[in-house]
Design a protein around this motif. Structure first.
Motif, PDB file in Angstrom:
ATOM      1  N   ILE A   1       0.840  -1.199   0.000  1.00 29.71           N
ATOM      2  CA  ILE A   1       0.000   0.000   0.000  1.00 29.71           C
ATOM      3  C   ILE A   1       0.877   1.252   0.000  1.00 29.71           C
TER       4      ILE A   1
ATOM      5  N   LYS B   1      -4.298   1.378  -4.920  1.00 28.54           N
ATOM      6  CA  LYS B   1      -4.094   1.596  -3.492  1.00 28.54           C
ATOM      7  C   LYS B   1      -5.400   1.385  -2.717  1.00 28.54           C
TER       8      LYS B   1
ATOM      9  N   LEU C   1      -6.219  -2.372  -2.698  1.00 24.85           N
ATOM     10  CA  LEU C   1      -5.407  -3.105  -1.724  1.00 24.85           C
ATOM     11  C   LEU C   1      -5.954  -2.923  -0.312  1.00 24.85           C
ATOM     12  N   LYS C   2      -6.350  -1.707  -0.002  1.00 25.03           N
ATOM     13  CA  LYS C   2      -6.904  -1.457   1.324  1.00 25.03           C
ATOM     14  C   LYS C   2      -8.218  -2.212   1.522  1.00 25.03           C
TER      15      LYS C   2
END
Length: 397
Positions: A281, A290, A293-294
């Protein structure tokens, strides 16, 4: 020094290739290439490992073709980079080590900008998870003529690698990349002769092996990395992997590397230790990726505590099932670990993070029977593959 340490640090052959010891640098993508060409840092990285005493190093992710790359920065086997590759090989040889190249193809898993407006192709239609943020959310299915052409692509790349001066080729049969996508029932939904039974799903892999062997000749070393388990419910299991290893052995491979996990579905199964998620991240520059991914990262990056020689029980089943050489990988970071692996009958050991942390691993291990590598398995090195400077140990100045 015990008999098993002496075995590890003595000369050994794989096919016709003589190595000064049984330690091989694993193919951990270095992040030291740009637009398909190696940066000077890539040569320095491998030369430093050779200087530290290893028997052979491995250039990670040598794409079989331009469209075989996950990222457009990755190497692909082409005449335009032959001089740079030859220089790297020459420099490594000057320090007494040999050089293998990991012959790979991304299949349906890519964010290579060359695919803009098109789909990367694998065994079946599916989601191209890594390409979503790059405008390539889907992957297509290869036709049978396209499969045959891809086999020829591997052969052409292998011949190029031999002619360039590589000492060995490591075919990547694992970790969810192109060949693995055919092998795994998770990603192969075909109804023809390349899908269904394990024998059918192995057809492409065995055709690639046969074509590479025909291209490079009987005396040239070919090893292959497999996933002993995908780490997902409908993926490859260890019982499958035993049969896969037997088929590759019968197909004439010289050595099998016993890895596990997949880069796209369960990467922590192969790494163990601290999660890759936070570092990825932090390094990700695409805001969509990003956010993704979170959102899904905690499910993708599962927790697996680090243990010494964590793949040994499964790898032992492969060792017992085949006649070819078997290369152990997974949690080997001390002389005690080496003794355990060598004592179990393995022929070679691949090291990744341990060598990134201490390039002089072999020298230190030979000098101290109680040597323990200082890698903490934080895995931050692996999160730097898209950093401008590439991978490095963040714990070492």
């Amino acid at each position: 020094m015990s008999q098993y340490l002496e075995k590890c640090f003595s000369g050994a052959k794989i096919n016709s290739l003589e190595l000064r010891n049984r330690i091989i640098k694993a193919a951990t993508f270095e992040g030291m290439s740009a637009n398909g060409a190696p940066k000077p840092s890539l040569g320095a990285f491998h030369s430093r490992l050779a200087e530290g005493g290893i028997g052979m190093t491995t250039l990670a992710y040598c794409g079989a073709e331009s469209n075989g790359r996950v990222m457009d920065s990755m190497l692909y086997m082409d005449e335009q980079i032959k001089p740079q590759l030859q220089q790297i090989i020459s420099d490594v040889h000057s320090h007494g080590a040999k050089v293998s190249g990991q012959l790979s193809h991304c299949g349906n898993f890519s964010k290579n900008k060359e695919f803009k407006g098109r789909r990367p192709l694998g065994p079946s239609f599916g989601i191209n998870s890594v390409g979503i943020a790059s405008g390539m959310p889907f992957a297509g299915a290869l036709t049978i003529p396209e499969i045959k052409e891809r086999v020829k692509t591997f052969a052409r790349a292998a011949l190029f690698m031999k002619n360039t001066g590589f000492d060995a080729i490591e075919i990547h049969f694992g970790h969810g990349y192109g060949i693995s996508q055919f092998i795994s029932p998770r990603t192969n939904k075909r109804k023809d002769e390349y899908g269904g039974s394990l024998e059918n799903r192995m057809r492409f892999a065995l055709e690639v092996l046969a074509a590479v062997r025909a291209a490079v000749g009987d005396d040239f070393p070919i090893i292959g990395k497999i996933s002993m388990m995908d780490g997902v419910g409908d993926g490859i299991k260890i019982d499958d992997a035993v049969e896969i290893a037997k088929m590759l052995d019968k197909g004439g491979i010289d050595g099998i590397i016993t890895s596990g996990g997949t880069s796209s579905m369960n990467p922590m199964l192969m790494f163990r230790g601290d999660t890759l998620l936070n570092g990825m991240i932090e390094q990700e520059t695409n805001p969509i990726m990003k956010f993704g991914l979170k959102l899904v990262g905690p499910k993708l990056f599962r927790q697996y505590p680090y243990e010494d020689t964590y793949f040994l029980p499964q790898a032992q089943r492969i060792r017992d099932a085949v006649d070819c050489a078997v290369v152990y990988i997974g949690g080997c970071s001390s002389n005690a670990d080496i003794e355990r692996v060598m004592g179990a009958g393995f022929d070679f050991i691949q090291l990744g993070r341990s060598l990134i942390h201490d390039p002089d691993f072999v020298k230190h291990a030979m000098a101290d029977a109680n040597y323990k590598n200082g890698c903490s398995h934080c895995n931050k090195c692996a999160t730097l593959i898209e950093h401008p400077d590439g991978i490095r140990c963040v714990e070492v100045a």
